[in-house]
Scaffold this active site. Structure first.
Site, PDB file in Angstrom:
ATOM      1  N   ASN A  29      -0.070   2.891   7.288  1.00 21.91           N
ATOM      2  CA  ASN A  29       1.180   2.156   7.349  1.00 21.91           C
ATOM      3  C   ASN A  29       2.143   2.728   8.389  1.00 21.91           C
ATOM      4  O   ASN A  29       3.193   2.169   8.639  1.00 21.91           O
ATOM      5  CB  ASN A  29       1.845   2.100   5.973  1.00 21.91           C
ATOM      6  CG  ASN A  29       2.044   3.483   5.408  1.00 21.91           C
ATOM      7  OD1 ASN A  29       1.486   4.451   5.925  1.00 21.91           O
ATOM      8  ND2 ASN A  29       2.845   3.594   4.370  1.00 21.91           N
TER       9      ASN A  29
ATOM     10  N   ASP B 232       7.655   9.649   8.339  1.00 16.48           N
ATOM     11  CA  ASP B 232       7.183   9.104   7.085  1.00 16.48           C
ATOM     12  C   ASP B 232       7.439  10.175   6.031  1.00 16.48           C
ATOM     13  O   ASP B 232       7.457  11.355   6.343  1.00 16.48           O
ATOM     14  CB  ASP B 232       5.694   8.815   7.252  1.00 16.48           C
ATOM     15  CG  ASP B 232       5.067   8.366   5.969  1.00 16.48           C
ATOM     16  OD1 ASP B 232       5.600   7.432   5.370  1.00 16.48           O
ATOM     17  OD2 ASP B 232       4.057   8.964   5.573  1.00 16.48           O
ATOM     18  N   LYS B 233       7.680   9.744   4.796  1.00 18.40           N
ATOM     19  CA  LYS B 233       7.940  10.790   3.806  1.00 18.40           C
ATOM     20  C   LYS B 233       6.662  11.262   3.127  1.00 18.40           C
ATOM     21  O   LYS B 233       6.206  12.380   3.344  1.00 18.40           O
ATOM     22  CB  LYS B 233       8.930  10.321   2.739  1.00 18.40           C
ATOM     23  CG  LYS B 233       9.254  11.419   1.735  1.00 18.40           C
ATOM     24  CD  LYS B 233      10.002  10.905   0.539  1.00 18.40           C
ATOM     25  CE  LYS B 233       9.149  10.085  -0.392  1.00 18.40           C
ATOM     26  NZ  LYS B 233       8.212  10.842  -1.207  1.00 18.40           N
TER      27      LYS B 233
ATOM     28  N   ASP C  34       1.333   9.792   8.526  1.00 26.25           N
ATOM     29  CA  ASP C  34      -0.038  10.180   8.238  1.00 26.25           C
ATOM     30  C   ASP C  34      -0.914   9.014   7.811  1.00 26.25           C
ATOM     31  O   ASP C  34      -2.121   9.142   7.748  1.00 26.25           O
ATOM     32  CB  ASP C  34      -0.068  11.239   7.146  1.00 26.25           C
ATOM     33  CG  ASP C  34       0.415  10.688   5.818  1.00 26.25           C
ATOM     34  OD1 ASP C  34       1.188   9.719   5.846  1.00 26.25           O
ATOM     35  OD2 ASP C  34       0.027  11.214   4.773  1.00 26.25           O
TER      36      ASP C  34
ATOM     37  N   THR D 108      16.319  10.331  -4.422  1.00 25.18           N
ATOM     38  CA  THR D 108      17.682  10.850  -4.371  1.00 25.18           C
ATOM     39  C   THR D 108      17.658  12.345  -4.151  1.00 25.18           C
ATOM     40  O   THR D 108      18.459  12.887  -3.394  1.00 25.18           O
ATOM     41  CB  THR D 108      18.418  10.537  -5.681  1.00 25.18           C
ATOM     42  OG1 THR D 108      17.488  10.697  -6.735  1.00 25.18           O
ATOM     43  CG2 THR D 108      18.979   9.143  -5.674  1.00 25.18           C
TER      44      THR D 108
END
Lengths: 348, 917
Positions: free
Chosen positions: B575, B364-365, B572, B495
């Site tokens: 989701n 996850d980011k 974390d 990006t």
């Protein structure tokens, strides 16, 4: 589920783990260094050690004087006779002549050796009553002795079981020819051959005022010619269950070919130093059938008590493995040197 | 929790009636929450059931039962039962310890109580709002513990109760609440309130405060407790992570099956042998009467005889080993995060070795890769870049560039742009300002927004309040500006991230794939799924942005199903739960976004960067240890029982045992029990530093080089050779006397073999290897002396004899040589690193910095061997991605049904709230 208690966030002690060597997996450890020099040197050390031990063993084995005579072949008549169990009461004697080329000095032991006799068969191994052999008054019908427990008339066997029943019952005597006509009996000891613990702990005669009364109410096993209390009439301490021949027989062998200690030389008169070179004869009362199951019997005279006497196998095994290891060491050295050369070549 | 509650879900769906200020008429669960598996009463039946369900234990129970048939067992009646009981005891103790550790905590609220909760507190139980400090019994809660959403939610009590604020009022209330039974639906609640003398009023989800939520922006709230303990929606929702089994475990089960087949074959061969032997010998063996042969009985006998070819102690050994490994993970101080006081936590212990095999990493980011703490550092306005220069490594996180303000004041040509930019920063967001006396605290649902607003505030554009239709800011020049409904958010971070990832991952001709949720929906459709997968797999990195939780787990599932590789998902938030549970290994980041991800994960760590140590050190070590332990357990049993097979050839296939029965029975549980433990717990192929410094070492475990069919058969053949040496050599030598002494060699050889497997001899390894031998000798001595005092081992009496020692030397020497030789001319990278370690304690430092001399040669050598394709730059201590060549990253999804901005716009922060009572 490590929910924090709603209030206790501040008060709760830090959950920081201990900084100990054990918990941080930083215990000091010895790491074997497997570098070329260490490995090679260990190879050569082990190899040389094996070679030395092997050579020592071979030398020792060669120094052991041993003579082994297959008397089931020589006494063919008796062997044939015993194949038929109906002849059990017919006595069969047999003499085996041999010549000792060299003196057998020191302790001399006489063994009998059986081949193809499966003392290690499970049913055979189980078929004994250790309680009975301890001299206890037990109902052997509860033991593993079957089918050698009681006779049809209800008399129990003493000792019971297949092992005891099939006890080696040849008697072998050794005569030495002082000259071509007179032969004297070589004095052989029949006790002192078994392990101390067997003789004194594991085997006990039933207690009574004398041995025959102790065995009262029991009978010899079917294949025995005489009852247990007559195994050695001369020596009270070698009779009944504590008879050495019996004890040795009861310690079953793990392999179908085995030798059991039978007698050892008593050092008196001519035999003070051992057996002198010369002509001998074994006088054998042949009772024990072996040819029926394609087995063989040998009588062995040897000066060694351990490692199978003149058995060269151990020494050869050591020598060969030592040689192989040293050889491997050389090969590895060669490979190592070659690779190292290559590596330096690459770098230039 | 899992089975019990789901059944409870159905059973207790019956509605409940709660009486106010009166004793309750039905009994409800107390508010105790325990995640323990057992209670005192249920322990024994449940534990036994769990254990017997394991195939191996069932097998041994079956053997133990077989042994009760008279005359069938060659080893007596209890030689399997006793070790089995011993092993079950050990497993039981482990279970008790594990269960005892699981947290139990108590809060004494019971159903029907009225509870007051103040700002910032977590709610202790599910309750219905009576009244609050805010007007109309409003209150704000944060439910990140429940669903991972960090935004504030509004709950409102019934108007009928809103006035009940003082103790006296509350005491006077009487009536009852009727509501549905406990269930797991977070957003549903049906009930009604019947106050005496009033008509009933319906209660819905808006009136419910759920346990685990946090009260925010509200001074206090009063509530009636409706569900407690395991009945609360939080607990109803906390399911145990699905049982995952590691790859190694699956392979091990397969190998046990193979061994079982070998066992059957051995038993069959022996039984047929017995048949033939009795046909040829049965007639002539006068010393053995009544030799009957029943093929079936014989088969059973041989199955019992060889049963321990399947190591009885393997399962329990592995359990204890893995449990300890999990403890090591929990204890690791390098993975402890000081700021939140969070240590790493292994929530399961059966995936430790899986950590050493991860090939695909799904991350996850937001909040995971980025630690959810954002600062405004740089900006570019009308082509002019402000902020610190790139190479700055200083830790100051603040935007610090006076030029920006100077440019405004000095009427720079771009001044208008700058002002516009700053205004937009202060205006376009969903942040809610919260006033605490004179300071403003920004409640931001996403940290990047908060960062931008704070940045604008620093530059003088202070966001002070919002109403449903306007945003109020204090700007430098003008006093007050009110902007009405402006929309426009930027998300350029992505990006930026992708170039970053590309830099660190793209090594050769690599490319990164970026795909967003909308596109992904089509990419995951059945027709193009395979193409997409092929494309994704050919990239070094794949970035999926704006994907739903379901899509996340779908991607993981796709890779898991189509690629034979171990996947790891890390996240974390709520989701990420799906993907965490789908992946082979799920890692949760604990401490930031609530407990949801942590609770469904297998391992939880506080920082993404700890993943490096978790994988490269703990994973690789655990893999090494577990596989060594398993292989060793196989080895030692195969050695012992193949000897029995050889023995059958010389004892007429009668099923006789070569070793005394208790020596066999205790062989696994005592004499050779410790070496597997030390291998499994203390073995270290390389030091931690080297594991981190040479990420290539991870490839060894990743590719399962230490544990595959080849290695398994290698060990079996090794055991076969040892058994041949151990049996046939003494057979040739020992013609007189008996051969029970062989067991001596077996124990010594097997212990020495453990020594050879050990590469790091800690004090425990010494204790295990030498101690086991000593223990054996002591046992042997005692055991052979106790007959007839204790009537168990007549055969053993007087067995102590030392003429066997020479033998042992030879046998052990023979078994030693082959691995030694292997080490010399066939060096793997691992061994070279080990070698390097011994050469210099400061591994690598000198070697890497020196550009000439011997150390360089070593390095070249090292590279040439295994790093053929990897350039030297890899040798820098680098982040984990190098060990894990493929990666996926997710960016957090914009919230679905009701947008964050909609919720936020309903706030009106200009209004004064009701003061404290």
């Amino acid at each position: 589920m490590k929910n924090k208690n709603s209030q206790g966030a501040q008060e709760s002690p830090s959950r920081c783990p201990d900084n100990s060597a054990f918990k941080q997996q930083k215990l000091p450890a010895w790491k074997p260094k497997l570098t070329a020099p260490t490995v090679l040197s260990s190879f050569f050390t082990i190899g040389v050690f094996c070679l030395l031990v092997g050579i020592c063993l071979i030398l020792y084995a060669r120094s052991v004087k041993e003579i082994q005579i297959n008397y089931s072949d020589i006494c063919l008549n008796c062997s044939k006779l015993r194949e038929n169990s109906s002849n059990w009461d017919k006595e069969c004697n047999c003499s085996v002549y041999f010549t000792l080329q060299e003196n057998m000095l020191g302790d001399v032991f006489m063994y009998y050796r059986l081949q193809n006799f499966y003392q290690n068969h499970r049913r055979y191994v189980l078929s004994r009553s250790d309680a009975q052999l301890l001299g206890q008054d037990v109902n052997i019908q509860n033991s593993n002795c079957a089918p050698f427990t009681i006779y049809p008339n209800g008399t129990p066997m003493a000792p019971c079981g297949a092992i005891a029943n099939s006890m080696f019952n040849d008697s072998i005597q050794l005569f030495y020819y002082l000259n071509s006509s007179t032969a004297i009996k070589v004095p052989l000891l029949k006790s002192g051959n078994s392990w101390w613990s067997d003789k004194n702990v594991k085997f006990r005669n039933p207690t009574s005022y004398n041995l025959s009364s102790a065995f009262a109410g029991t009978t010899r096993p079917p294949y025995w010619q005489k009852p247990a209390y007559l195994l050695d009439e001369e020596d009270e301490r070698n009779n009944g269950y504590i008879n050495d021949d019996f004890i040795i027989w009861m310690r079953v062998s793990a392999f179908p070919t085995f030798r059991n200690l039978y007698r050892h030389l008593r050092h008196t008169n001519q035999f003070a130093d051992g057996l002198p070179a010369g002509n001998y004869t074994f006088h054998i009362t042949y009772n024990f059938p072996v040819t029926k199951f394609k087995g063989e019997k040998q009588v062995v005279l040897s000066t060694s008590t351990w490692s199978g006497g003149s058995n060269l196998f151990l020494g050869i095994a050591y020598t060969v493995s030592g040689a192989v290891i040293v050889l491997a060491g050389f090969i590895i050295t060669a490979i190592h040197l070659k690779l190292r050369k290559k590596k330096t070549y690459f770098q230039r | 929790m899992s089975g019990a509650t789901s059944s409870a879900d159905q059973a207790e769906a019956a509605a409940r009636t709660i009486y106010l200020n009166q004793p309750q008429q039905s009994k409800f669960r107390d508010n105790r929450v325990s995640t323990a598996k057992y209670s005192v009463v249920t322990f024994l039946p449940r534990f036994l059931y769990e254990q017997i369900r394991k195939a191996a234990n069932a097998f041994f129970l079956f053997i133990a039962l077989l042994q009760q048939i008279p005359d069938v067992s060659p080893t007596g009646r209890y030689t399997t039962l006793v070790p089995l009981l011993f092993i079950l005891t050990v497993a039981g103790i482990k279970e008790i310890i594990e269960d005892y550790v699981s947290i139990i905590y108590l809060i004494w609220e019971t159903v029907g109580d009225i509870v007051k909760v103040t700002n910032g507190q977590h709610l202790p139980a599910d309750m219905i709002i009576v009244s609050s400090s805010e007007p109309q019994a409003m209150c704000y809660i944060e439910t990140s513990n429940l669903d991972g959403e960090t935004n504030l939610k509004i709950r409102q009590g019934l108007t009928q109760t809103a006035s009940l604020q003082s103790r006296e009022d509350l005491m006077k209330v009487s009536g009852k609440i009727e509501c549905e039974g406990p269930n797991r639906h977070l957003y549903d609640f049906i009930g009604n309130l019947r106050l005496d003398g009033q008509s009933p009023v319906p209660i819905g989800p808006d009136q419910i405060l759920l346990r685990g939520a946090q009260l925010r922006n509200t001074q206090w709230v009063l509530g009636i407790v409706v569900y407690t303990g395991h009945d609360t929606k939080l607990m109803q929702n906390s399911t145990k992570a699905p049982l995952k089994r590691s790859n190694v475990e699956k392979v091990t089960n397969m190998q046990i099956l193979v061994l079982f087949c070998i066992l059957l074959v051995m038993a069959l061969v022996s039984s047929v042998g017995a048949l033939l032997w009795n046909r040829t010998h049965g007639e002539v063996i006068w010393y053995l009467e009544e030799l009957y042969v029943n093929f079936g009985y014989n088969l059973l006998t041989f199955i019992i005889l060889y049963n321990n070819l399947i190591p009885i102690s393997l399962l329990v050994t592995l359990e204890v080993v893995k449990f300890t490994q999990a403890l090591f993970i929990n204890w690791d101080i390098d993975m402890y995060y000081q700021e939140t006081d969070t240590p790493a936590m292994a929530r399961t212990s059966n995936l430790n070795e899986e950590l050493g095999q991860v090939k695909y990493l799904f991350s996850d980011k937001t909040g995971t890769l980025t630690c959810n703490i954002m600062n405004f550092k740089k900006c570019s306005i009308a082509g002019v870049t402000y902020g610190q220069l790139p190479p700055s490594t200083s830790e100051s996180c603040e935007f610090d560039d006076p030029r920006l303000l100077q440019n405004i004041e000095s009427d720079h040509p771009t001044a208008a742009h700058i002002q516009e930019f700053l205004t937009l920063l202060a205006v376009c967001h969903t942040v809610v300002p919260e006033r605490d006396e004179n300071t403003i605290i920004y409640q931001a649902s996403s940290p990047d927004e908060g960062a931008l607003v704070k940045g604008a505030k620093k530059l003088g554009y202070i966001f002070t309040g919002r109403t449903p239709h306007s945003v109020i800011i204090d700007a430098v020049s003008r006093a007050c500006v009110v902007y009405s409904k402006m929309v426009g958010a930027t998300r350029a971070t992505l990006t930026h991230h992708c170039t970053n990832l590309g830099d660190s991952l793209g090594k050769e001709n690599d490319i990164a794939l970026i795909i967003d949720g909308q596109t992904l929906k089509y990419a995951l459709s059945f027709e193009v799924r395979q193409c997409f997968l092929d494309l994704a797999l050919s990239c070094k990195a794949v970035i999926c942005c704006r994907v739903s939780p379901l899509q996340k787990s779908e991607i993981v599932d796709m890779v898991k199903k189509h690629v034979n590789a171990i996947t790891l998902a890390i996240g974390d938030g709520a989701n990420d739960v799906g993907m965490i549970q789908t992946a082979h290994v799920g890692v949760g980041i604990s401490g930031n976004e609530g407990m949801q991800a942590t609770n469904s994960s297998d391992y939880s760590i506080a920082q993404f960067s700890y993943l490096e140590k978790l994988l490269l050190v703990h994973g690789a070590w655990s893999y090494n240890r577990v596989t060594k332990c398993i292989l060793y357990c196989f080895y030692k049993n195969v050695v012992l029982y193949i000897i029995e097979l050889w023995f059958a050839f010389v004892n007429g296939f009668s099923g006789q045992i070569l070793f005394e029965r208790w020596c066999i029975g205790l062989y696994n549980v005592i004499f050779t029990a410790l070496p597997p433990f030390t291998l499994g717990i203390f073995e270290r192929s390389c030091t931690q530093d080297s594991m981190l410094r040479f990420p290539q070492l991870y490839k060894i475990t990743q590719n399962a080089d230490g544990f595959n069919t080849r290695v398994f058969w290698g060990h079996c053949i090794n055991a076969l050779i040892h058994s041949i040496i151990l049996f046939w050599f003494p057979l040739k030598v020992l013609e007189h006397g008996n051969c029970f002494i062989i067991s001596n060699y077996v124990v010594v050889t097997v212990c020495l073999k453990a020594g050879l497997e050990t590469t790091a001899w800690t004090k425990f390894s010494h204790l295990a290897v030498w101690g086991s031998m000593l223990l054996w000798l002591v046992f042997f001595g005692v055991y052979s002396a106790i007959w007839p005092t204790i009537p168990i081992a007549p055969d053993m009496l007087g067995q102590v004899s030392f003429h066997a020692w020479i033998w042992e030397r030879l046998v052990s020497v023979l078994s030693d040589c082959s691995p030694l030789a292997k080490h010399t001319y066939h060096k793997t990278l691992l061994e070279q690193v080990q070698e390097l370690e011994t050469k210099s304690k400061e591994l690598g430092k000198a070697m890497l910095r020196d550009s000439n001399g011997k150390s360089l040669n070593e390095r070249d050598h090292l590279l040439k061997r295994l790093g053929r394709k990897t350039p030297p730059s890899l040798f820098r201590a680098h982040s984990v991605q190098q060990g894990v060549p493929h990666g996926y990253a997710f960016s957090q999804e914009e919230h679905g049904v009701v947008s964050q901005s909609q919720v936020v716009r309903s706030y009106d922060t200009t209004k004064q709230r009701a003061g404290v009572e």
